[in-house]
Scaffold this motif. Sequence first.
Motif, PDB file in Angstrom:
ATOM      1  N   HIS A   5       1.012  -1.350  -0.171  1.00 39.95           N
ATOM      2  CA  HIS A   5      -0.012  -0.026  -0.132  1.00 39.95           C
ATOM      3  C   HIS A   5       1.117   1.438  -0.156  1.00 39.95           C
ATOM      4  O   HIS A   5       1.978   0.981   0.248  1.00 39.95           O
ATOM      5  CB  HIS A   5      -1.177   0.065   1.369  1.00 39.95           C
ATOM      6  CG  HIS A   5      -0.368  -0.112   2.423  1.00 39.95           C
ATOM      7  ND1 HIS A   5       0.506  -1.001   3.146  1.00 39.95           N
ATOM      8  CD2 HIS A   5       0.419   0.986   3.401  1.00 39.95           C
ATOM      9  CE1 HIS A   5       0.627  -0.787   4.422  1.00 39.95           C
ATOM     10  NE2 HIS A   5       0.178   0.621   4.430  1.00 39.95           N
ATOM     11  N   ASN A   7       0.933   5.579   1.701  1.00 35.97           N
ATOM     12  CA  ASN A   7       0.304   6.621   2.195  1.00 35.97           C
ATOM     13  C   ASN A   7       0.704   7.288   1.426  1.00 35.97           C
ATOM     14  O   ASN A   7       1.097   8.130   1.434  1.00 35.97           O
ATOM     15  CB  ASN A   7       1.196   6.680   3.490  1.00 35.97           C
ATOM     16  CG  ASN A   7       0.951   5.665   4.484  1.00 35.97           C
ATOM     17  OD1 ASN A   7      -0.713   4.636   4.317  1.00 35.97           O
ATOM     18  ND2 ASN A   7       1.703   4.983   4.981  1.00 35.97           N
ATOM     19  N   ALA A  10       1.389  11.014   4.010  1.00 35.48           N
ATOM     20  CA  ALA A  10       1.923  11.438   5.379  1.00 35.48           C
ATOM     21  C   ALA A  10       2.813  10.184   5.195  1.00 35.48           C
ATOM     22  O   ALA A  10       2.794   9.302   4.354  1.00 35.48           O
ATOM     23  CB  ALA A  10       0.964  10.919   6.597  1.00 35.48           C
ATOM     24  N   GLU A  12       5.089   7.147   7.022  1.00 38.18           N
ATOM     25  CA  GLU A  12       4.459   6.474   8.527  1.00 38.18           C
ATOM     26  C   GLU A  12       5.901   5.809   9.049  1.00 38.18           C
ATOM     27  O   GLU A  12       6.743   5.260   8.768  1.00 38.18           O
ATOM     28  CB  GLU A  12       3.850   5.155   7.674  1.00 38.18           C
ATOM     29  CG  GLU A  12       3.629   4.323   8.860  1.00 38.18           C
ATOM     30  CD  GLU A  12       2.195   3.057   7.864  1.00 38.18           C
ATOM     31  OE1 GLU A  12       2.754   2.266   8.858  1.00 38.18           O
ATOM     32  OE2 GLU A  12       1.923   3.540   7.855  1.00 38.18           O
ATOM     33  N   ARG A  48       6.347   8.988   2.815  1.00 41.41           N
ATOM     34  CA  ARG A  48       4.915   9.267   1.555  1.00 41.41           C
ATOM     35  C   ARG A  48       5.202   9.045   0.201  1.00 41.41           C
ATOM     36  O   ARG A  48       6.370   8.787  -0.970  1.00 41.41           O
ATOM     37  CB  ARG A  48       4.408  11.101   1.631  1.00 41.41           C
ATOM     38  CG  ARG A  48       3.579  11.562   1.171  1.00 41.41           C
ATOM     39  CD  ARG A  48       3.075  13.050   1.234  1.00 41.41           C
ATOM     40  NE  ARG A  48       2.306  13.271   0.787  1.00 41.41           N
ATOM     41  CZ  ARG A  48       1.317  14.897   0.361  1.00 41.41           C
ATOM     42  NH1 ARG A  48       2.834  15.746   0.978  1.00 41.41           N
ATOM     43  NH2 ARG A  48       0.716  14.825  -0.729  1.00 41.41           N
ATOM     44  N   TYR A  49       3.911   8.363  -0.414  1.00 42.94           N
ATOM     45  CA  TYR A  49       3.772   7.579  -1.898  1.00 42.94           C
ATOM     46  C   TYR A  49       4.949   6.480  -1.922  1.00 42.94           C
ATOM     47  O   TYR A  49       5.292   6.497  -3.224  1.00 42.94           O
ATOM     48  CB  TYR A  49       3.817   9.028  -2.653  1.00 42.94           C
ATOM     49  CG  TYR A  49       3.041   9.859  -2.984  1.00 42.94           C
ATOM     50  CD1 TYR A  49       1.919  10.001  -3.562  1.00 42.94           C
ATOM     51  CD2 TYR A  49       3.812  11.201  -2.708  1.00 42.94           C
ATOM     52  CE1 TYR A  49       1.150  10.795  -3.230  1.00 42.94           C
ATOM     53  CE2 TYR A  49       2.676  12.444  -2.726  1.00 42.94           C
ATOM     54  CZ  TYR A  49       1.631  12.155  -2.861  1.00 42.94           C
ATOM     55  OH  TYR A  49       0.381  13.381  -2.633  1.00 42.94           O
ATOM     56  N   THR A  68       1.240   7.455  11.463  1.00 42.08           N
ATOM     57  CA  THR A  68       1.109   8.776  10.410  1.00 42.08           C
ATOM     58  C   THR A  68       1.332  10.006  11.231  1.00 42.08           C
ATOM     59  O   THR A  68       1.749  10.677  11.850  1.00 42.08           O
ATOM     60  CB  THR A  68       0.090   8.721   9.191  1.00 42.08           C
ATOM     61  OG1 THR A  68      -1.014   8.929   9.943  1.00 42.08           O
ATOM     62  CG2 THR A  68       0.553   7.116   8.955  1.00 42.08           C
ATOM     63  N   SER A  70       0.586  12.694   9.780  1.00 42.85           N
ATOM     64  CA  SER A  70      -0.207  13.869   8.767  1.00 42.85           C
ATOM     65  C   SER A  70      -1.890  13.582   9.932  1.00 42.85           C
ATOM     66  O   SER A  70      -2.064  12.744  10.272  1.00 42.85           O
ATOM     67  CB  SER A  70      -0.898  13.603   8.028  1.00 42.85           C
ATOM     68  OG  SER A  70      -2.244  14.678   7.386  1.00 42.85           O
ATOM     69  N   ASN A  74      -5.879  10.034   6.301  1.00 42.62           N
ATOM     70  CA  ASN A  74      -4.705   9.613   5.354  1.00 42.62           C
ATOM     71  C   ASN A  74      -5.377   7.802   5.361  1.00 42.62           C
ATOM     72  O   ASN A  74      -4.802   7.087   5.956  1.00 42.62           O
ATOM     73  CB  ASN A  74      -3.220   9.311   5.904  1.00 42.62           C
ATOM     74  CG  ASN A  74      -2.242   8.178   5.476  1.00 42.62           C
ATOM     75  OD1 ASN A  74      -2.022   8.863   4.160  1.00 42.62           O
ATOM     76  ND2 ASN A  74      -1.994   7.695   5.548  1.00 42.62           N
ATOM     77  N   HIS A  75      -6.158   7.808   4.512  1.00 41.85           N
ATOM     78  CA  HIS A  75      -6.266   6.290   3.830  1.00 41.85           C
ATOM     79  C   HIS A  75      -5.593   5.330   2.967  1.00 41.85           C
ATOM     80  O   HIS A  75      -4.794   6.222   1.909  1.00 41.85           O
ATOM     81  CB  HIS A  75      -7.794   6.394   2.761  1.00 41.85           C
ATOM     82  CG  HIS A  75      -8.712   7.397   4.004  1.00 41.85           C
ATOM     83  ND1 HIS A  75      -9.176   6.779   4.976  1.00 41.85           N
ATOM     84  CD2 HIS A  75      -9.337   9.107   3.794  1.00 41.85           C
ATOM     85  CE1 HIS A  75     -10.114   7.934   5.383  1.00 41.85           C
ATOM     86  NE2 HIS A  75     -10.187   8.952   4.635  1.00 41.85           N
ATOM     87  N   PRO A  76      -4.950   5.110   3.309  1.00 42.39           N
ATOM     88  CA  PRO A  76      -3.798   3.801   3.133  1.00 42.39           C
ATOM     89  C   PRO A  76      -4.089   3.493   1.054  1.00 42.39           C
ATOM     90  O   PRO A  76      -4.971   2.675   1.255  1.00 42.39           O
ATOM     91  CB  PRO A  76      -3.142   3.079   3.898  1.00 42.39           C
ATOM     92  CG  PRO A  76      -3.939   3.283   4.839  1.00 42.39           C
ATOM     93  CD  PRO A  76      -5.298   4.239   5.044  1.00 42.39           C
ATOM     94  N   GLN A  77      -3.450   2.997   0.459  1.00 44.57           N
ATOM     95  CA  GLN A  77      -4.123   3.151  -0.842  1.00 44.57           C
ATOM     96  C   GLN A  77      -3.768   1.501  -1.284  1.00 44.57           C
ATOM     97  O   GLN A  77      -2.362   1.629  -1.578  1.00 44.57           O
ATOM     98  CB  GLN A  77      -3.908   3.755  -2.088  1.00 44.57           C
ATOM     99  CG  GLN A  77      -4.188   5.311  -2.084  1.00 44.57           C
ATOM    100  CD  GLN A  77      -5.736   5.293  -1.962  1.00 44.57           C
ATOM    101  OE1 GLN A  77      -6.869   4.980  -2.473  1.00 44.57           O
ATOM    102  NE2 GLN A  77      -5.938   6.153  -0.596  1.00 44.57           N
TER     103      GLN A  77
END
Length: 121
Positions: A5, A7, A10, A12, A48-49, A68, A70, A74-77
């Motif tokens: 995933h 973030n 943010a 982590e 992040r990313y 995290t 932020s 922050n909804h993990p993708q």
Amino acid sequence: MMAPHVNPMAIEYGVVLKGTGRIQIVYPNGTLAVNARVRQGDVFWVPRYFPFCQIASTNGPFEFFGITTSARKNHPQFLVGRNSLMHSLRGPELEAAYGIGERRLKRIANAQHEQIILPSS
């Protein structure tokens, strides 16, 4: 394994509470950045990313606590699984981007039934 995933909002930080495992982080371009063994008491961070996953060792549980940076949501993708980006983005645009047909994309997107925690192979 916790599904790979990203973030989006943010950085982590994680603390390993129990057991051993691996933290795998890849650069946004998909190449491997980190493949580190971790154990109780270790601390790790993920920019992040940067896609990443946490993988338990085969000899016991792997528990960690993540924080995290932020205050925003922050909804993990997730990149695989039932709640993945592959499902959210499925359509003609994704088919064209990968150069595959609708049936093949559907088979790939539906291959992983679990959502977040993936069983060992």
